[in-house]
Design a protein around this motif. Structure first.
Motif, PDB file in Angstrom:
ATOM      1  N   ALA A  16     -75.108  44.824  -6.611  1.00 29.72           N
ATOM      2  CA  ALA A  16     -73.730  44.330  -6.606  1.00 29.72           C
ATOM      3  C   ALA A  16     -73.411  43.611  -5.307  1.00 29.72           C
ATOM      4  O   ALA A  16     -72.755  42.552  -5.315  1.00 29.72           O
ATOM      5  CB  ALA A  16     -72.756  45.483  -6.816  1.00 29.72           C
ATOM      6  N   ASN A  17     -73.894  44.169  -4.173  1.00 29.49           N
ATOM      7  CA  ASN A  17     -73.690  43.520  -2.872  1.00 29.49           C
ATOM      8  C   ASN A  17     -74.629  44.148  -1.853  1.00 29.49           C
ATOM      9  O   ASN A  17     -74.716  45.378  -1.755  1.00 29.49           O
ATOM     10  CB  ASN A  17     -72.238  43.660  -2.404  1.00 29.49           C
ATOM     11  CG  ASN A  17     -71.924  42.762  -1.228  1.00 29.49           C
ATOM     12  OD1 ASN A  17     -72.268  43.086  -0.089  1.00 29.49           O
ATOM     13  ND2 ASN A  17     -71.255  41.643  -1.498  1.00 29.49           N
ATOM     14  N   GLU A  47     -62.930  39.330  -2.328  1.00 27.77           N
ATOM     15  CA  GLU A  47     -64.284  39.363  -2.868  1.00 27.77           C
ATOM     16  C   GLU A  47     -64.747  40.803  -3.071  1.00 27.77           C
ATOM     17  O   GLU A  47     -65.415  41.130  -4.066  1.00 27.77           O
ATOM     18  CB  GLU A  47     -65.245  38.618  -1.933  1.00 27.77           C
ATOM     19  CG  GLU A  47     -65.005  37.115  -1.864  1.00 27.77           C
ATOM     20  CD  GLU A  47     -66.010  36.416  -0.966  1.00 27.77           C
ATOM     21  OE1 GLU A  47     -67.178  36.870  -0.898  1.00 27.77           O
ATOM     22  OE2 GLU A  47     -65.625  35.411  -0.324  1.00 27.77           O
ATOM     23  N   ALA A  48     -64.400  41.655  -2.110  1.00 18.66           N
ATOM     24  CA  ALA A  48     -64.751  43.079  -2.224  1.00 18.66           C
ATOM     25  C   ALA A  48     -64.107  43.690  -3.455  1.00 18.66           C
ATOM     26  O   ALA A  48     -64.723  44.473  -4.193  1.00 18.66           O
ATOM     27  CB  ALA A  48     -64.310  43.818  -0.964  1.00 18.66           C
ATOM     28  N   LEU A  73     -66.584  47.551   1.996  1.00 18.69           N
ATOM     29  CA  LEU A  73     -67.134  46.200   2.064  1.00 18.69           C
ATOM     30  C   LEU A  73     -66.314  45.313   3.007  1.00 18.69           C
ATOM     31  O   LEU A  73     -66.867  44.501   3.768  1.00 18.69           O
ATOM     32  CB  LEU A  73     -67.186  45.571   0.673  1.00 18.69           C
ATOM     33  CG  LEU A  73     -68.175  46.196  -0.308  1.00 18.69           C
ATOM     34  CD1 LEU A  73     -68.013  45.577  -1.700  1.00 18.69           C
ATOM     35  CD2 LEU A  73     -69.621  46.019   0.173  1.00 18.69           C
ATOM     36  N   GLN A 107     -66.278  44.993 -10.840  1.00 15.68           N
ATOM     37  CA  GLN A 107     -67.465  44.870 -11.692  1.00 15.68           C
ATOM     38  C   GLN A 107     -68.238  46.189 -11.764  1.00 15.68           C
ATOM     39  O   GLN A 107     -68.749  46.561 -12.821  1.00 15.68           O
ATOM     40  CB  GLN A 107     -68.371  43.758 -11.144  1.00 15.68           C
ATOM     41  CG  GLN A 107     -67.799  42.352 -11.317  1.00 15.68           C
ATOM     42  CD  GLN A 107     -67.661  41.958 -12.780  1.00 15.68           C
ATOM     43  OE1 GLN A 107     -68.500  42.292 -13.619  1.00 15.68           O
ATOM     44  NE2 GLN A 107     -66.571  41.258 -13.087  1.00 15.68           N
ATOM     45  N   LEU A 108     -68.292  46.907 -10.631  1.00 19.27           N
ATOM     46  CA  LEU A 108     -68.970  48.201 -10.618  1.00 19.27           C
ATOM     47  C   LEU A 108     -68.243  49.212 -11.502  1.00 19.27           C
ATOM     48  O   LEU A 108     -68.871  50.016 -12.205  1.00 19.27           O
ATOM     49  CB  LEU A 108     -69.082  48.731  -9.190  1.00 19.27           C
ATOM     50  CG  LEU A 108     -70.124  48.049  -8.293  1.00 19.27           C
ATOM     51  CD1 LEU A 108     -69.993  48.536  -6.853  1.00 19.27           C
ATOM     52  CD2 LEU A 108     -71.546  48.329  -8.813  1.00 19.27           C
ATOM     53  N   GLU A 138     -63.340  42.177  -6.219  1.00 20.43           N
ATOM     54  CA  GLU A 138     -64.059  41.690  -7.392  1.00 20.43           C
ATOM     55  C   GLU A 138     -65.364  42.454  -7.595  1.00 20.43           C
ATOM     56  O   GLU A 138     -65.708  42.850  -8.719  1.00 20.43           O
ATOM     57  CB  GLU A 138     -64.341  40.192  -7.213  1.00 20.43           C
ATOM     58  CG  GLU A 138     -65.150  39.552  -8.341  1.00 20.43           C
ATOM     59  CD  GLU A 138     -64.365  39.423  -9.636  1.00 20.43           C
ATOM     60  OE1 GLU A 138     -64.987  39.263 -10.702  1.00 20.43           O
ATOM     61  OE2 GLU A 138     -63.106  39.490  -9.579  1.00 20.43           O
ATOM     62  N   VAL A 139     -66.091  42.690  -6.504  1.00 24.89           N
ATOM     63  CA  VAL A 139     -67.365  43.421  -6.586  1.00 24.89           C
ATOM     64  C   VAL A 139     -67.143  44.813  -7.151  1.00 24.89           C
ATOM     65  O   VAL A 139     -67.856  45.269  -8.065  1.00 24.89           O
ATOM     66  CB  VAL A 139     -68.036  43.504  -5.196  1.00 24.89           C
ATOM     67  CG1 VAL A 139     -69.201  44.495  -5.222  1.00 24.89           C
ATOM     68  CG2 VAL A 139     -68.515  42.128  -4.751  1.00 24.89           C
TER      69      VAL A 139
END
Length: 457
Positions: free
Chosen positions: A413-414, A383-384, A374, A390-391, A386-387
């Motif tokens: 997710a993104n 930010e990557a 990402l 979550q995954l 955080e993404v």
């Protein structure tokens, strides 16, 4: 038995006092070095006109006879003669008569024992360096066979990122290379002659210290006679270098012990380096690795022991310094044995590539690949991170791994995720792509192997 130094004494010590003060039980280890130093000393005595050539010949021949008997294990040492120096001098006098007593002219046991230990450590340091080379060779050969073998890399003993097993092994190669550099660097301080410094103040005889140093292959002499007989820095440095090396071996031992456990099963040790249980028939214990891990504390103890002995000593020689030898001998025995054992253990170790492969496909050690993916597409790394976090949480809740997620879940997710993410998630690709200098990428590992081979040559 009359003491060779007993002229001013009117009373002999009791036997148990002699035994407490004697060092012959351990300093007989220096027998060949003591004879070597004496041969150089008597040759110098002759060159400087201190002894006649007739006396030099008689003493030299007597010393060579003692050397042959020592090599054949035929010498009998006596506590009454205290140490290796007086034992050999007494034997020499018995062998060739009173002329043997001339050998000690222009020297003291203080510079004699210091010379012996310099010679001893010079020989043993060379041996240690050769044994480090042998262990490095074993690590390198195992690495060459496992460049593309992938296992989980760990931080905090938690799965972190997939890495090449060769890369992991080569980490220890480079640790040992630094150890070797330290031993090599210390050699110039070991290879220095204290002979001729006398008890502490030099001598009135017209000696040539540089000459005896040359005969013994020393590169230089101590510049100060007080320093020459009281310096034990060269032993401390050897013990310090040994301690650091044993720390490295202990770390590898710890990992080896983990790897061959039922929980990991990444490697299997050869039967020659394992033991069984007297009660549990199924056991195969990594005892040699455990012993090396345990003996590390022993080597540390020898270093701290000598540091403590020396910390408050006034110049020059003090009897306390007799305590400098046993720890040195023990450390030499311990580190040479540990290096030999480890070289054999690594060479014969079976690598369970199938287990390692299953391990890296059944964890989240590829999560960083998603974050990097990402970030490479322009998303700020935080930010990557955080993404992807979550995954990972989604996978944990669903009982699956990142590669099991659908494209819809990734897109949700993104939007930057594309179909190539499934390639990126493969452990092989994750390792292959880490090609920064010194990284675990296969090309980098191959380059490291080439460099390592050139160093060993």
């Amino acid at each position: 038995m009359k003491k060779l130094w007993g002229g001013r004494f009117t009373k002999s010590a009791e036997e148990w006092v002699d035994e407490f003060g004697a060092s012959i039980s351990f300093d007989q280890e220096l027998v060949l070095e003591d004879i070597e130093g004496s041969l150089a000393h008597v040759k110098m005595q002759g060159e400087c006109g201190i002894l006649s050539q007739e006396d030099v010949t008689a003493i030299s021949n007597g010393l060579l006879t003692l050397k042959e008997r020592a090599e054949n294990g035929e010498l009998q040492f006596s506590v009454k003669m205290e140490d290796i120096h007086l034992n050999l001098e007494s034997m020499l006098i018995d062998e060739i008569g009173p002329v043997g007593g001339k050998l000690h002219t222009a020297r003291s046991r203080n510079d004699q024992v210091a010379t012996d230990m310099h010679l001893y450590l010079r020989n043993r340091t060379k041996e240690v360096i050769n044994l480090i080379n042998e262990l490095q060779t074993a690590l390198l050969n195992k690495a060459k066979d496992n460049v593309e073998t992938i296992l989980p890399g760990y931080t905090h003993l938690q799965r972190a990122q997939p890495i090449s097993f060769a890369h992991h092994l080569l980490a220890y190669f480079w640790m040992l290379e630094r150890d070797k550099e330290r031993f090599t660097e210390s050699f110039k301080r070991i290879n220095k002659s204290p002979l001729g410094a006398g008890a502490l103040a030099g001598t009135t005889f017209p000696i040539k210290r540089e000459l005896s140093a040359e005969y013994l292959g020393f590169s230089s002499i101590y510049e100060n006679s007080l320093d020459a007989v009281s310096d034990r820095d060269f032993i401390l440095e050897f013990l310090s270098n040994s301690s650091m090396m044993m720390m490295h071996l202990s770390r590898l031992a710890e990992e080896t012990i983990l790897w061959c456990s039922q929980e990991f099963q990444f490697v299997e040790l050869d039967d020659a380096f394992s033991t069984g249980s007297s009660i549990m028939p199924q056991k195969k214990n990594p005892d040699m690795a455990e012993l090396i891990r345990g003996k590390t504390g022993r080597v540390y103890g020898n270093l701290f022991g000598l540091l403590t002995v020396l910390k408050g000593l006034p110049l020059a020689y003090n009897k306390d310094m007799q305590e400098d030898k046993e720890g040195m001998f023990d450390t030499v025995k311990t580190i040479t044995g540990s290096l030999k054992i480890f070289a054999g253990m690594i060479s014969t170790m079976k690598v369970r590539t199938d287990v390692m492969e299953r391990a890296v496909k059944s964890d989240f050690s590829n999560a960083t690949e998603l974050a990097d993916y990402l970030a490479s597409k322009g998303l700020p790394f935080r930010e990557a991170h955080e993404v992807v976090g979550q995954l990972v949480l989604t996978c944990i809740n669903q009982g699956c791994y990142l590669a099991d997620l659908s494209m819809d879940q990734f897109k949700e997710a993104n939007a930057l995720f594309e179909d190539d993410i499934y390639v990126v998630l493969q452990p092989y690709e994750a390792v292959k792509r880490r090609n920064s200098a010194g990284g675990t990428g296969f090309a980098q590992v191959q380059a490291a192997i080439v460099k390592a081979e050139s160093l060993l040559k």
